[in-house]
Design a protein around this motif. Structure first.
Motif, PDB file in Angstrom:
ATOM      1  N   GLU A  55     -41.220 -14.307  89.933  1.00 29.13           N
ATOM      2  CA  GLU A  55     -41.064 -13.361  91.033  1.00 29.13           C
ATOM      3  C   GLU A  55     -39.663 -13.467  91.621  1.00 29.13           C
ATOM      4  O   GLU A  55     -39.106 -14.556  91.733  1.00 29.13           O
ATOM      5  N   PHE A  56     -39.130 -12.310  92.015  1.00 26.10           N
ATOM      6  CA  PHE A  56     -37.794 -12.233  92.603  1.00 26.10           C
ATOM      7  C   PHE A  56     -37.839 -11.346  93.836  1.00 26.10           C
ATOM      8  O   PHE A  56     -38.607 -10.373  93.890  1.00 26.10           O
ATOM      9  N   LEU A  57     -37.008 -11.664  94.801  1.00 24.58           N
ATOM     10  CA  LEU A  57     -36.937 -10.864  96.021  1.00 24.58           C
ATOM     11  C   LEU A  57     -36.007  -9.670  95.872  1.00 24.58           C
ATOM     12  O   LEU A  57     -36.078  -8.733  96.662  1.00 24.58           O
ATOM     13  N   SER A  58     -35.137  -9.701  94.859  1.00 21.37           N
ATOM     14  CA  SER A  58     -34.239  -8.567  94.645  1.00 21.37           C
ATOM     15  C   SER A  58     -34.380  -8.033  93.223  1.00 21.37           C
ATOM     16  O   SER A  58     -34.629  -8.795  92.279  1.00 21.37           O
ATOM     17  N   GLU A  59     -34.198  -6.739  93.094  1.00 21.61           N
ATOM     18  CA  GLU A  59     -34.243  -6.101  91.781  1.00 21.61           C
ATOM     19  C   GLU A  59     -33.103  -6.622  90.902  1.00 21.61           C
ATOM     20  O   GLU A  59     -33.288  -6.854  89.708  1.00 21.61           O
ATOM     21  N   ASP A  64     -31.246  -9.427  86.098  1.00 18.39           N
ATOM     22  CA  ASP A  64     -30.392 -10.445  85.465  1.00 18.39           C
ATOM     23  C   ASP A  64     -31.232 -11.426  84.655  1.00 18.39           C
ATOM     24  O   ASP A  64     -30.899 -11.766  83.521  1.00 18.39           O
ATOM     25  N   TYR A  65     -32.339 -11.871  85.234  1.00 17.04           N
ATOM     26  CA  TYR A  65     -33.234 -12.801  84.538  1.00 17.04           C
ATOM     27  C   TYR A  65     -33.812 -12.130  83.281  1.00 17.04           C
ATOM     28  O   TYR A  65     -33.890 -12.739  82.220  1.00 17.04           O
ATOM     29  N   PHE A  66     -34.236 -10.879  83.418  1.00 15.56           N
ATOM     30  CA  PHE A  66     -34.815 -10.125  82.309  1.00 15.56           C
ATOM     31  C   PHE A  66     -33.822 -10.045  81.151  1.00 15.56           C
ATOM     32  O   PHE A  66     -34.169 -10.323  79.996  1.00 15.56           O
ATOM     33  N   LEU A  67     -32.572  -9.667  81.447  1.00 15.70           N
ATOM     34  CA  LEU A  67     -31.563  -9.523  80.401  1.00 15.70           C
ATOM     35  C   LEU A  67     -31.298 -10.858  79.710  1.00 15.70           C
ATOM     36  O   LEU A  67     -31.231 -10.918  78.474  1.00 15.70           O
ATOM     37  N   GLU A  68     -31.180 -11.917  80.470  1.00 16.78           N
ATOM     38  CA  GLU A  68     -30.958 -13.236  79.870  1.00 16.78           C
ATOM     39  C   GLU A  68     -32.159 -13.670  79.021  1.00 16.78           C
ATOM     40  O   GLU A  68     -31.983 -14.281  77.963  1.00 16.78           O
ATOM     41  N   SER A  69     -33.355 -13.336  79.460  1.00 19.09           N
ATOM     42  CA  SER A  69     -34.564 -13.654  78.680  1.00 19.09           C
ATOM     43  C   SER A  69     -34.561 -12.909  77.354  1.00 19.09           C
ATOM     44  O   SER A  69     -34.907 -13.473  76.315  1.00 19.09           O
ATOM     45  N   MET A  70     -34.156 -11.655  77.379  1.00 16.58           N
ATOM     46  CA  MET A  70     -34.085 -10.876  76.143  1.00 16.58           C
ATOM     47  C   MET A  70     -33.023 -11.455  75.210  1.00 16.58           C
ATOM     48  O   MET A  70     -33.232 -11.532  73.998  1.00 16.58           O
ATOM     49  N   ARG A  71     -31.904 -11.863  75.758  1.00 21.29           N
ATOM     50  CA  ARG A  71     -30.846 -12.444  74.927  1.00 21.29           C
ATOM     51  C   ARG A  71     -31.305 -13.733  74.255  1.00 21.29           C
ATOM     52  O   ARG A  71     -30.936 -14.001  73.113  1.00 21.29           O
ATOM     53  N   ARG A  72     -32.104 -14.521  74.956  1.00 21.04           N
ATOM     54  CA  ARG A  72     -32.641 -15.753  74.348  1.00 21.04           C
ATOM     55  C   ARG A  72     -33.693 -15.420  73.288  1.00 21.04           C
ATOM     56  O   ARG A  72     -33.769 -16.077  72.257  1.00 21.04           O
ATOM     57  N   ALA A  73     -34.500 -14.407  73.535  1.00 21.50           N
ATOM     58  CA  ALA A  73     -35.581 -14.059  72.609  1.00 21.50           C
ATOM     59  C   ALA A  73     -35.065 -13.364  71.345  1.00 21.50           C
ATOM     60  O   ALA A  73     -35.684 -13.479  70.284  1.00 21.50           O
ATOM     61  N   TYR A  74     -33.942 -12.653  71.461  1.00 20.44           N
ATOM     62  CA  TYR A  74     -33.387 -11.891  70.331  1.00 20.44           C
ATOM     63  C   TYR A  74     -31.918 -12.281  70.129  1.00 20.44           C
ATOM     64  O   TYR A  74     -31.013 -11.491  70.392  1.00 20.44           O
ATOM     65  N   PRO A  75     -31.674 -13.470  69.631  1.00 26.58           N
ATOM     66  CA  PRO A  75     -30.290 -13.936  69.513  1.00 26.58           C
ATOM     67  C   PRO A  75     -29.446 -13.156  68.518  1.00 26.58           C
ATOM     68  O   PRO A  75     -28.232 -13.267  68.531  1.00 26.58           O
ATOM     69  N   ARG A  76     -30.034 -12.352  67.674  1.00 29.88           N
ATOM     70  CA  ARG A  76     -29.268 -11.625  66.672  1.00 29.88           C
ATOM     71  C   ARG A  76     -28.929 -10.203  67.120  1.00 29.88           C
ATOM     72  O   ARG A  76     -28.363  -9.431  66.352  1.00 29.88           O
ATOM     73  N   ALA A  77     -29.273  -9.826  68.350  1.00 30.27           N
ATOM     74  CA  ALA A  77     -28.913  -8.499  68.850  1.00 30.27           C
ATOM     75  C   ALA A  77     -27.389  -8.422  68.973  1.00 30.27           C
ATOM     76  O   ALA A  77     -26.689  -9.426  68.858  1.00 30.27           O
ATOM     77  N   LYS A  78     -26.861  -7.246  69.232  1.00 27.41           N
ATOM     78  CA  LYS A  78     -25.418  -7.009  69.254  1.00 27.41           C
ATOM     79  C   LYS A  78     -24.661  -7.943  70.193  1.00 27.41           C
ATOM     80  O   LYS A  78     -23.512  -8.241  69.960  1.00 27.41           O
ATOM     81  N   HIS A  79     -25.294  -8.394  71.265  1.00 29.45           N
ATOM     82  CA  HIS A  79     -24.582  -9.202  72.251  1.00 29.45           C
ATOM     83  C   HIS A  79     -24.042 -10.499  71.660  1.00 29.45           C
ATOM     84  O   HIS A  79     -23.096 -11.061  72.164  1.00 29.45           O
ATOM     85  N   SER A  80     -24.653 -10.962  70.563  1.00 26.59           N
ATOM     86  CA  SER A  80     -24.203 -12.229  69.979  1.00 26.59           C
ATOM     87  C   SER A  80     -23.208 -12.023  68.851  1.00 26.59           C
ATOM     88  O   SER A  80     -22.761 -12.961  68.242  1.00 26.59           O
TER      89      SER A  80
END
Length: 81
Positions: A55-59, A64-80
């Motif tokens: 839970e977060f008090l701000s969107e 930010d947490y969501f994006l970092e979670s996706m980056r950890r879950a999909y390390p081969r996406a374009k960001h890497s």
């Protein structure tokens, strides 16, 4: 960052669109973000159950947490690249 900006960032980084939901869902094997009253909740759904809820008090913090979670879950996406 808000959810609309998050969705654009996820698409730009090449994450599979069926791996996340921007407004909550019970769809299997997805990372979800939704607003619940004044809070924003990020969670994973699998077999109809939620897990790893945060839970977060701000969107912005939730996004930010969501994006970092996706980056950890999909390390081969374009960001890497």
């Amino acid at each position: 960052m808000d959810r609309k900006q998050l969705e654009l960032a996820l698409a730009a980084e090449g994450f599979p669109p069926d791996s996340y939901v921007m407004h909550g869902s019970d769809r299997n094997d997805t990372l979800n973000i939704e607003q619940q009253g004044p809070k924003f909740v990020v969670y994973y759904t699998e077999r109809g159950s939620r897990s790893d809820e945060h839970e977060f008090l701000s969107e912005a913090d939730a996004c930010d947490y969501f994006l970092e979670s996706m980056r950890r879950a999909y390390p081969r996406a374009k960001h890497s690249a």
